[in-house]
Scaffold this motif. Structure first.
Motif, short mmCIF file in Angstrom:
data_model
loop_
_atom_site.label_atom_id
_atom_site.label_comp_id
_atom_site.label_asym_id
_atom_site.label_seq_id
_atom_site.Cartn_x
_atom_site.Cartn_y
_atom_site.Cartn_z
N SER A 43 6.53 6.78 3.94
CA SER A 43 7.95 6.19 3.06
C SER A 43 9.05 7.11 3.37
O SER A 43 10.17 6.74 3.58
N GLY A 44 8.80 8.54 3.34
CA GLY A 44 9.96 9.65 3.28
C GLY A 44 10.47 9.40 4.80
O GLY A 44 11.83 9.48 4.92
N GLN B 168 12.51 6.40 5.47
CA GLN B 168 13.83 6.42 4.87
C GLN B 168 14.91 7.54 5.76
O GLN B 168 15.98 7.24 5.99
N ILE C 76 -10.45 0.08 5.19
CA ILE C 76 -10.51 -1.06 6.00
C ILE C 76 -11.31 -2.06 5.06
O ILE C 76 -10.93 -3.10 4.83
N SER C 77 -12.40 -1.52 4.38
CA SER C 77 -13.10 -2.28 3.82
C SER C 77 -12.58 -2.55 2.19
O SER C 77 -12.96 -3.56 1.69
N LYS C 78 -11.97 -1.38 1.66
CA LYS C 78 -11.66 -1.60 0.13
C LYS C 78 -10.32 -1.73 -0.08
O LYS C 78 -9.92 -2.10 -1.34
N THR C 79 -9.27 -1.30 0.88
CA THR C 79 -7.96 -1.18 0.54
C THR C 79 -7.01 -2.20 1.18
O THR C 79 -6.28 -2.98 1.04
N LEU C 80 -7.37 -2.45 2.64
CA LEU C 80 -6.70 -2.99 3.66
C LEU C 80 -6.98 -4.32 3.58
O LEU C 80 -8.17 -4.95 3.19
N ILE C 81 -6.29 -5.20 4.24
CA ILE C 81 -6.17 -6.80 4.24
C ILE C 81 -6.55 -7.23 5.91
O ILE C 81 -5.92 -6.49 6.72
N MET D 156 -1.30 21.13 -3.29
CA MET D 156 -2.13 22.09 -2.70
C MET D 156 -2.94 21.73 -1.44
O MET D 156 -3.39 22.43 -0.38
N GLN E 132 6.48 12.40 -4.87
CA GLN E 132 6.81 12.29 -6.07
C GLN E 132 5.83 13.19 -7.25
O GLN E 132 4.55 13.30 -6.93
N SER E 133 6.42 13.49 -8.15
CA SER E 133 5.74 14.39 -9.36
C SER E 133 6.81 14.26 -10.67
O SER E 133 7.85 14.08 -10.40
#
Ligand SMILES: [Mg+2]
Ligand SMILES: [Mg+2]
Ligand SMILES: [Mg+2]
Ligand SMILES: [Mg+2]
Lengths: 336, 336, 336, 336
Positions: free
Chosen positions: A131-132, A135, A21-26, A270, A254-255
């Protein structure tokens, strides 16, 4: 408008959500924290450089006028109490699973929320934000594969600690499938059966591992979920929906595709924490946005209760080795 | 600390970045906008509900004291002028590609920035922020595949409009590979050759399509890039790095694995805008974070110039059908 | 040494096997044919340019001194009679499935063969000769994935004719899994359960489709087989073996990886006849080689009976909707 | 009708072909053998249990009246002599590559064959008999991907012995692409260029490795072949045909999909001998069948010469580092 958020419980997941919440979200701000271990709460405040009040109790935090919304990430058995208190204080509340440790506890929350006449609760099921899975749901809802008839799932962990015993395969592991499948299929479970295959040598004596859980839904869809928590090779979530006209599979994470040492390979994760890491962001952002829009849309208290009821039936089926009914009450209009 | 941002040019990409900063990213705020079409600027302000000053010129916006950083998303030929002005005003500036329409223009920007004695410019190359390319770079840097020897790339579009002509395959399309490959390999180009295969019937008369661009780097890595902009089937970016001990391939975009109508398939994107959509977010967030930390880390003016010089050599190679040298000036310590 | 072979039943599969022996395989020769429809037998002789006696009855063919070995590819209900007659005449016999139409019929054959004191019978189960299944068996037997615990299978057809009804999902479709899984796991079935999911709209009224068959083995392995014979999209055989240390999946049939029309795809077969076409060759070659070496190694009469017993239990489980035991007699040393 | 075959040269490949004809294929019989090392010839006869004459010279074998067709699998420099002798004796001849050690040698063979007024020679290029290449050719010929414009290839070996030097990358390795691409595209090469990337540390001093060979065809198709013979990770043959409407890739060899030790993987072959093992069977069976039908259809002496001419130009291009023309004579009607 910034949503002022208080966090009850600053352990691993609480700290993680606070950082998010502090560093990534708006749109959200951590303004208050509480933990049974006050020094842990203080550390979090320091670490994230928050200007946040440290409360001596969850209830104090809930009743702090500067707090618009509450995150309940404390020890499971305290969830019900704090969620009900938050509802009664008219505050939005995001509660990590379990919503309550019993179906009755969930019903108490639902009752409180219905009395508040407003959806205030979001339960911390993150898979519907992956996201998967999104979809996959879109494939189903758009009719791409026709009506779903069967779902094959697997939920595999490399290994579990010795404290993990047979019913935890349901309460701690299958619980995510129990939530996400209802959402994915827009359907309800009606029965459960649990089958115990030959046990892996990697499971300790108090744990039946792997297990196969067979679920039936109201629409007749049959689901098999392999729960295998000492599979050694990776954290692996599979979901394959067999429809009348085709089959859709949850994407692999994804890899890179590698050619090396006689193998054409993709890495398998893992650590379970890496699998839905992006979904946690989306989930909490949805909570904040829902508050801003005055309309929560994520997993509701009702969904929390549904998972809890199904979960109880599965544990009963583990014990009885019979097909156990899953009886859901009629869903009130409030939750539709 | 919130970074106050002004946007010069509110066309498609400018509007998109403004929306991104307002609705998705953290730490930035659109406080000023400008466009040659004032009513378009006004529309954007209304649509996003911004409280932002609408300036009559890019220069006014740059000199607005309330503006900490500038986004240059105007018409390409105006980029150099606005970027230099922003630097001279001591402001951070994010400039969409091209940084300038000539290598000399890039050099002018570099000179201004070095005089400012501080990195102020980030160029809008988004691929280094794509999660797939980051995995690929990590594979290389960690030594997973040994030293890179060859890179096979493809950059394919379903189709292009009639205004797209042969040199645009370099300036508008290959330009992304020219940037990302330098970053990926931590290397510089030394020569370019362009080969024209049999032309597809789907290309109009003024366009050679497909093309194969052969690049050589300082370390001796050989790169072949197939540029095929009327490939019909999809927007498809391939990058396969052949190392001494293995090969790593850029991941395909996430999609469902489907069994339907006699095909086991994954969808291929048709619209380029969907391919790096997440990378745009990361790119701009990095710009905002870089300002907050007082240290930009993304594609620099130097990187912009390097791509421009390589690009010019490739166009020359299209025309000469010879192997053309790519001569980069010595990189000053300032940009290392 | 060339093995002189007589064919009883020159319908589709009989004709196919005759062509195989004449044109593709080594060491065998068709010297006699019989069919209830003599003109069909004649056509086959003409078409393949055989110099072969056309017999008026299967029994005449069996007793033809020029015949070393017999192929029984006549109508199912006649198999038992011809196989027993061939055994009693001391001749090798390859019998297409079913070996007999009842478990008792299989027991009669076994009794005759044991009295002959020599393995003379090979049953026409071809999957153990498929290169993919052989790789899978090798992975299991080599310990690559540890002890098998669970097997997930699917047997899907695009569609079936109206004459195909619910028990045929066992007798005609699942029968191949019933054979190949015993071989793959080197194990015996001990119980069966059948679950009916929501029915596809593409199945006619007399057919439950799809079905899920749950099998348990002596070693405790749990198997789920999805039988879905109107899946529309293709003929698709899946087999995924979950072991203590990893999971191995049956390979997909070879096909081109295509990028076309917004899809990255491989073709899925539509016609079951193409799926195991190479295995039929290997299967019959093994029969011929076995005769030459005086030692048959393929699916035995015992294997035919085992599949028949399991098959009967599955049909019973379809009807009872209970878990039905599968009781196999002790395997005599003769068949080990 | 059985074709009586004599083998000149009973080394590895000769012995292999003899075993193939005796034990796997239909319609042929080894009746005569010769080798410079008579005892090796004797061993082969013993090992396979052949009733075959052991000749003291290749010419004696060719003139043995009991021999219908000759396999030339002796030391490369002797091929031309034996092939011409076989033609002059009116016998069918299968010659392992190289057909001759020079283009002139090939021309001599062509002259002899045209004088014989009958196609008698098949060259041992096996890739056109590989099921994967056949699928690829079918995709092209059917128009599935539109007209071919570009082909990307790779030919990789884990490692090579110290005796392998730079030109062998053409003569021994690329030679297979030089043959199969003409067949695949139904086209002729017109120029070649060779590029030397940064050298792998695993190549000894007399070998440039990897190399990239760029070919141009009459129809304008551009081909890039990466030849990398110390790639460490596997024997890997890639071929991707870029057409006007789609891209088709040569299938990977069949292997299990495994989930194990944090990898989702397929095995890559390490030994080149395993890659086309099935194609060798098909290739030789086609030779035998061609004789039976009195019409050879496989790689002709003309194809052998074409590969030889292209090969010489590629070696010249290695040395000159220029684009070298490939000049093929007009193809006579005899070979069309
Ligand atoms: Mg959660
Ligand atoms: Mg950009
Ligand atoms: Mg069969
Ligand atoms: Mg060959």
């Amino acid at each position: 408008m910034t949503i002022n958020i208080g966090v009850i419980g600053t352990g691993a997941i609480g700290a993680d959500h606070a950082r998010r919440i502090s560093k990534t979200l708006i749109g959200g701000k951590i303004v208050a924290v509480n933990d049974v271990n006050i020094s842990q709460a203080q550390s979090l405040v320091d670490e994230l450089g928050l200007s946040a009040t440290i409360h001596n109790s969850g209830h104090d935090l809930i009743h702090d006028d500067g707090v618009d919304a509450v995150l309940v990430t404390s020890w499971g058995p305290t969830h019900e109490e704090f969620v009900v208190a938050a509802i009664n204080a008219g505050k939005y509340v995001f509660c990590e699973k379990p919503l309550a440790t019993s179906a009755q506890g969930c019903r108490n929350i639902i009752e409180a929320e219905m009395q508040a006449q407003k959806r205030l609760v979001q339960v911390g099921f993150m898979r519907p934000y992956d996201s998967g899975y999104l979809q996959l749901k879109n494939a189903i809802d758009s009719g791409l594969i026709g009506e779903p008839l069967i779902v094959h799932c697997a939920h595999r962990n490399p290994s579990v600690p010795d404290t993990y015993h047979t019913p935890m395969a349901i309460h701690d592991t299958l619980i995510h499938e129990l939530d996400v499948l209802r959402w994915l299929l827009n359907d309800e479970f009606v029965s459960a059966q649990v089958v115990f295959p030959r046990k892996t040598k990697y499971a300790h004596s108090a744990l039946a591992d792997p297990q196969i859980v067979l679920l039936e839904t109201k629409k007749g869809v049959r689901i098999d979920v392999e729960v295998f928590v000492n599979c050694q090779y990776g954290y692996d979530i599979q979901c394959s929906v067999v429809g009348e006209e085709g089959i859709a599979n949850l994407p692999e994470p994804q890899s890179l595709l590698l050619r090396k040492e006689a193998k054409l390979s993709n890495d398998i994760l893992m650590d379970w924490k890496d699998r839905f890491i992006a979904a946690y962001d989306v989930e909490l952002q949805a909570f904040i946005n829902g508050i801003s829009n005055n309309k929560l849309t994520g997993p509701s208290a009702w969904d929390g209760m549904a998972a809890s009821i199904a979960s109880d039936a599965c544990v009963k089926a583990q014990q009885s080795q019979q097909i156990e009914p899953i009886t859901m009450p009629e869903q009130p209009a409030f939750y539709r």
